[in-house]
Design a protein around this motif. Structure first.
Motif, short mmCIF file in Angstrom:
data_model
loop_
_atom_site.label_atom_id
_atom_site.label_comp_id
_atom_site.label_asym_id
_atom_site.label_seq_id
_atom_site.Cartn_x
_atom_site.Cartn_y
_atom_site.Cartn_z
N LYS A 2 0.82 -1.20 0.00
CA LYS A 2 0.00 0.00 0.00
C LYS A 2 0.86 1.26 0.00
N LYS A 3 0.32 2.30 -0.63
CA LYS A 3 0.96 3.61 -0.55
C LYS A 3 0.03 4.53 0.22
N ILE A 4 0.54 5.08 1.32
CA ILE A 4 -0.25 5.94 2.19
C ILE A 4 0.42 7.30 2.31
N HIS A 32 2.47 -3.13 9.42
CA HIS A 32 2.71 -3.35 7.99
C HIS A 32 4.06 -2.72 7.60
N TRP A 35 4.83 -1.42 3.83
CA TRP A 35 4.03 -0.41 3.13
C TRP A 35 4.85 0.86 2.87
N ASP A 297 -3.07 5.08 -2.17
CA ASP A 297 -4.21 4.21 -1.89
C ASP A 297 -5.07 4.77 -0.76
N LEU A 298 -4.44 5.50 0.13
CA LEU A 298 -5.12 6.00 1.32
C LEU A 298 -4.44 7.28 1.79
N LYS A 328 -9.92 9.19 -3.30
CA LYS A 328 -9.11 8.47 -2.32
C LYS A 328 -9.76 8.53 -0.94
N GLU A 393 -10.54 -2.31 4.50
CA GLU A 393 -10.48 -2.41 3.05
C GLU A 393 -11.77 -3.00 2.48
#
Length: 396
Positions: A2-4, A32, A35, A297-298, A328, A393
């Motif tokens: 994931k990319k946050i 995580h 990430w 992603d978030l 987003k 999710e």
């Protein structure tokens, strides 16, 4: 993976923006570790703005001796950095003309000047800066910015053709404006003014009537200053309408924000082609947060206290607005909730709102904690939240 994107304002009294952002990042990585989490310090033009603009940038700080609001010498600093081969100066007007620089018994906007602000700009131009971000909160002045303009080479003449002196008391004397000595490089400069007030230049909501008293003006002074400013606006706008070179109007006396900092906003609009913008908009543009959010992603944003005021142009609302543009999901993290936090939940900006104090005793609040304790609690709260991220999710 994931990319946050984490872009939270400071938790006032506990953590800076970067400290809070990294606490969130570390809490997520506890669960995580693989990430991709990027922290962007953000601010709305007040506390933390310099940190947001200069985070991970090579910054030069420069200190100058300039004219203070009372006409004496003060030490004032500004920053500059480079981006895309441009040298950008970040100046806080209050460094040279702020109310704290004037002792309480000497506060009187009839006599205070913004001349030192112009000297800071002039010095930055000498250093090669051509793009300016200027915060104009907290002024001790009500001189319509004429002091700043005088330092940049403008002349304000009385009926005898003599240059006027400093302060709002001089505005009524102005009968003409001279542009012959304006510094040459000024025309190639661009000014973004961090301005979150909406007051016009004159009138019932103008700078004199709304802010004059807190700067030391009497009721009689306020009326005199407002009349003088209207007279000055008549002259400036008449010259602008004539097409005479030297004024590049980007507004008028009624433009929201023209009354900011005792009319300094008006000076930027009419003489320097400045743009008045909310501080959060300037910061988000400068750090290019939108580009990062588009690839995420978030998004996680937040501030020390989440309540209805959050929706009124504050940092989390600005960040969430960008995220919404790209569809987003946004989580808002806070130290605590206000009683009207329901408005944030119902706004459609945030997928979820998370407060740290729901796992603390009722007596504990983020602002009362020591920094290390506040950071650890925020990290723990985000770790706990993301332990159930798979459920999150599936609910999107």
């Amino acid at each position: 993976m994931k990319k946050i994107i984490v872009a939270v304002d400071s938790f006032k009294g506990s953590m800076t923006s970067s400290e809070a952002g990294n606490a969130i990042k570390n809490g997520i990585r506890d669960i995580h570790p693989d990430w991709n989490i990027e922290v962007y310090p953000v601010a709305d033009g007040g506390e933390g703005t310099l940190e947001a603009l200069t985070y991970h940038r090579s910054v030069t700080e420069r200190t100058c001796t300039v004219t203070g609001p009372l006409g004496d010498h003060v030490e004032a600093s500004y920053l500059w950095y480079e981006r895309d081969s441009e040298r950008i100066a970040v100046i806080e007007m209050a460094q040279a003309a702020g109310l704290p620089l004037v002792p309480i018994d000497k506060r009187n906007p009839l006599y205070t000047t913004t001349y030192g602000v112009g000297e800071l700009i002039r010095d930055a131009i000498d250093q090669g800066c051509r793009k300016f971000i200027i915060g104009i909160g907290g002024s001790a002045t009500n001189d319509a910015g004429i002091g700043m303009l005088q330092a940049l080479g403008y002349h304000f003449y009385d009926r005898d053709g003599r240059d006027i002196s400093f302060g709002a008391k001089e505005l009524a004397k102005i009968t003409d404006i001279g542009f012959e000595d304006v510094i040459r490089d000024l025309s190639s400069c661009r000014f973004q003014i961090a301005c979150d007030v909406k007051n016009p230049f004159v009138g019932e909501q103008g700078c004199s009537r709304v802010y004059g008293h807190q700067k030391g003006a009497t009721a009689i002074d306020v009326e005199k200053m407002d009349r003088s400013m209207a007279q000055f606006a008549d002259l400036v706008e008449r010259i602008a309408a004539s097409g005479r070179k030297g004024i590049f109007p980007n507004g008028d006396r009624n433009t929201p924000g023209a009354g900011a900092a005792g009319g300094l906003g008006y000076a930027f609009l009419m003489f320097l082609d400045g743009v008045l913008r909310p501080g959060i908009d300037i910061v988000l543009d400068e750090i290019r947060l939108e580009e990062a959010i588009a690839q995420a992603d978030l998004v996680i944003t937040g501030e020390g206290r989440l309540d209805a005021q959050t929706l009124m142009g504050k940092t989390p609302a600005g960040v969430a607005g960008l995220a919404k543009k790209y569809g987003k999901p946004v989580i808002a993290a806070a130290g605590c909730f206000g009683e009207d936090v329901i408005q944030c939940r119902q706004s459609g900006l945030f997928y979820d709102c998370v407060a740290v104090n729901d796992i603390l005793s009722e007596q504990e609040r983020m602002h009362a904690m020591e920094k290390e304790k506040a950071i650890n609690h925020l990290r723990m709260r985000m770790r706990k939240y993301f332990e159930n991220f798979e459920l999150f999710e599936r609910s999107l």
